[in-house]
Write a protein that holds these residues in place. Structure first.
Motif, short mmCIF file in Angstrom:
data_model
loop_
_atom_site.label_atom_id
_atom_site.label_comp_id
_atom_site.label_asym_id
_atom_site.label_seq_id
_atom_site.Cartn_x
_atom_site.Cartn_y
_atom_site.Cartn_z
N UNK A 1 0.84 -1.21 0.00
CA UNK A 1 0.00 0.00 0.00
C UNK A 1 0.87 1.26 0.00
N UNK A 2 1.89 1.27 0.88
CA UNK A 2 2.76 2.44 0.98
C UNK A 2 3.61 2.62 -0.27
N UNK A 3 4.11 1.50 -0.83
CA UNK A 3 4.93 1.58 -2.04
C UNK A 3 4.11 2.14 -3.20
N UNK A 4 2.84 1.74 -3.28
CA UNK A 4 1.98 2.26 -4.35
C UNK A 4 1.73 3.75 -4.15
N UNK A 5 1.50 4.16 -2.91
CA UNK A 5 1.27 5.59 -2.62
C UNK A 5 2.46 6.44 -3.05
N UNK A 6 3.66 5.90 -2.79
CA UNK A 6 4.88 6.59 -3.22
C UNK A 6 4.83 6.93 -4.70
N UNK A 7 4.20 6.05 -5.46
CA UNK A 7 4.13 6.23 -6.91
C UNK A 7 2.84 6.95 -7.34
N UNK B 1 -3.27 1.58 -16.14
CA UNK B 1 -3.42 0.26 -15.53
C UNK B 1 -2.10 -0.51 -15.59
N UNK B 2 -1.40 -0.38 -16.70
CA UNK B 2 -0.11 -1.05 -16.83
C UNK B 2 0.86 -0.54 -15.77
N UNK B 3 0.83 0.76 -15.52
CA UNK B 3 1.67 1.38 -14.49
C UNK B 3 1.35 0.77 -13.12
N UNK B 4 0.07 0.56 -12.85
CA UNK B 4 -0.35 -0.04 -11.58
C UNK B 4 0.15 -1.50 -11.50
N UNK B 5 -0.10 -2.25 -12.57
CA UNK B 5 0.30 -3.66 -12.60
C UNK B 5 1.82 -3.78 -12.38
N UNK B 6 2.59 -2.97 -13.08
CA UNK B 6 4.05 -3.02 -12.94
C UNK B 6 4.48 -2.67 -11.53
N UNK B 7 3.81 -1.69 -10.94
CA UNK B 7 4.16 -1.26 -9.58
C UNK B 7 3.88 -2.37 -8.57
N UNK B 8 2.76 -3.07 -8.74
CA UNK B 8 2.43 -4.17 -7.83
C UNK B 8 3.45 -5.30 -7.98
N UNK B 9 3.72 -5.67 -9.24
CA UNK B 9 4.66 -6.77 -9.48
C UNK B 9 6.06 -6.42 -8.97
N UNK B 10 6.46 -5.16 -9.20
CA UNK B 10 7.81 -4.74 -8.80
C UNK B 10 7.99 -4.87 -7.30
N UNK B 11 6.93 -4.63 -6.53
CA UNK B 11 7.05 -4.70 -5.08
C UNK B 11 7.44 -6.10 -4.61
N UNK B 12 6.99 -7.11 -5.32
CA UNK B 12 7.26 -8.49 -4.88
C UNK B 12 8.45 -9.12 -5.59
N UNK B 13 9.24 -8.29 -6.29
CA UNK B 13 10.41 -8.87 -6.96
C UNK B 13 11.65 -8.84 -6.08
#
Ligand code: PLP
Length: 397
Positions: A328-334, A385-397
């Motif tokens: 949640x916080x990582x997404x807010x940062x973006x 939406x792609x920006x959101x998807x990439x941000x979610x995936x990036x968090x778990x990499x």
């Protein structure tokens, strides 16, 4: 931080046609209840497939009027889900009734009918008077199954369909829409800006029951009627003169304790204009859901049951993750403002004071620890939406 505009979890879409509709109404003879209310009600009932619709000030007022129309009173117990907006339960309290929360099905996030059945069977008949199932996130509840259970126990049903305008019941052969009144006495909708149809504030009650419909019309306006056929006082009293046989045109009667829960005519104009785009919005919501589902399929970190569900109206797109706070916080940062729906209502201090506590509803509580609603609204672009998807995936990499 980039200069990319923030992406909220949901947002309204106002077009020039919407603005014209509101302005035309503002310059007409009616500001509060006028001809747009009846048009909006008729169009909404036709869209949903119900016989009647009653426009009201907001979704919470809709719930309150439904509880009043069904005579909820102190001593009565009503069953609902903890995973919903608090108003689904609060309407019972407004009328002095007691809320019985039952747990959710962890695979749909909806009120678990098996748990409701167990609750009903534990107590003597007559303990409970109704059920308020919620088409949570836009996913239709199995209302036919709830109807059968309600009939077994002599209960009424209010369907909270705030998340599901245009959603439909997959179990119905003919794909009947949520809120169409075939399995519930009453259904309610909200026109808050994050919902599918925005009117600023606003709500709607749908029903197929004429008696309830007439009662709702009165309760919406102070319990007052102008229908001479219903008057209880004599024409003499009404006219303030002896020997009268007819009622004077000014006369109206307050017959029970109602409220001012009217919608304004310009809000109805906005709602009506938005309604004409509702199906297009649903198509876009389904496309966004399918894209999320595909993007996250096979991920060991991102779970959920929101993929392609028949009849789903996709008010929300929910994922379940570990380390939800971190994501949640990582997404807010973006600049991505995901949201959590909802803090389980039974854990709100108000309901804790009525005896509810942690551990009472384990499925709802576990869901709350992991859920996150990703951006979902018709004007969300593919690129966003792609920006959101990439941000979610990036968090778990
Ligand atoms: C929004 C909402 C309500 C209340 O509607 P308001 O118009 O905000 O009063 C009730 N139930 C659910 C499930 C909602 O999402």
């Amino acid at each position: 931080m980039s200069d990319r505009p923030n992406i909220p979890y949901g947002r309204q879409h106002i077009t020039p046609e919407d603005i014209d509709a509101v302005v035309r109404t503002l310059t007409s003879d009616f500001l509060t209840q006028g001809p747009m209310i009846a048009k909006f009600e008729e169009a909404f009932a036709a869209y949903i497939g119900s016989r009647y619709a009653v426009a009201v000030a907001n979704g919470t007022a809709a719930l309150h009027l439904c509880a009043l129309a069904l005579n909820v009173a102190p001593g009565q117990r009503v069953i609902t889900t903890p995973i919903t907006f608090a108003a689904s339960a609060n309407c019972v309290r407004y009328c002095g009734g007691t809320v019985e929360f039952c747990d959710i099905d962890p695979s749909t996030y909806l009120l678990d009918i098996a748990g409701v059945r167990r609750t009903l069977e534990r107590s003597p008949r007559g303990t409970y008077s109704g059920i308020i199932p919620v088409d949570f996130s836009g996913r239709p509840v199995d209302l036919r199954a709830f109807r059968a259970l309600a009939d077994e126990h002599g209960l009424w049903i209010i369907e909270d369909a705030c998340h599901a305008p245009g959603g439909f019941f997959p179990s119905a052969d003919d794909g009947q829409r949520c809120g169409n009144g075939s399995s519930a006495e009453l259904a309610i909708f909200s026109f808050h800006p994050v919902k599918h149809i925005a009117a600023g504030e606003g709500g709607m009650i749908t029903t197929n029951d004429e008696a309830l419909y007439r009662r709702l019309l009165m309760l919406r306006t102070h319990g007052i009627t102008r229908d001479t056929a219903l008057f209880e006082n004599s024409p003499d009293l009404a006219a303030g003169a002896a020997g009268q046989t007819t009622y004077p045109a000014w006369y109206m009667e307050m017959q029970e304790l109602g409220y001012n829960y009217r919608l304004t005519d310009f809000q109805a104009a906005l709602g009506l204009s938005q309604l004409s785009r509702a199906d297009a919005g649903l198509v876009r919501r389904r496309a966004i859901a399918a894209r999320y589902a595909e993007a996250f399929s096979g991920s060991p970190f991102i779970h959920g049951h929101s993929g392609s569900v028949d009849g789903h109206a996709y008010h929300l797109y929910i994922i379940e993750v570990e380390d939800r706070v971190g994501l949640y916080n990582a997404l807010r940062e973006k600049g991505i403002f995901a949201q959590v729906h909802y803090v389980p209502t039974h854990l709100m201090p108000y309901y804790r004071r009525q005896g509810w506590k942690e551990g009472d509803l384990p499925n709802a509580e576990r869901y709350y620890q992991r859920c996150l609603s990703l951006p979902m609204y018709p004007t969300l672009t593919d690129e966003q939406q792609l920006f959101v998807i990439d941000a979610v995936k990036a968090y778990y990499q």
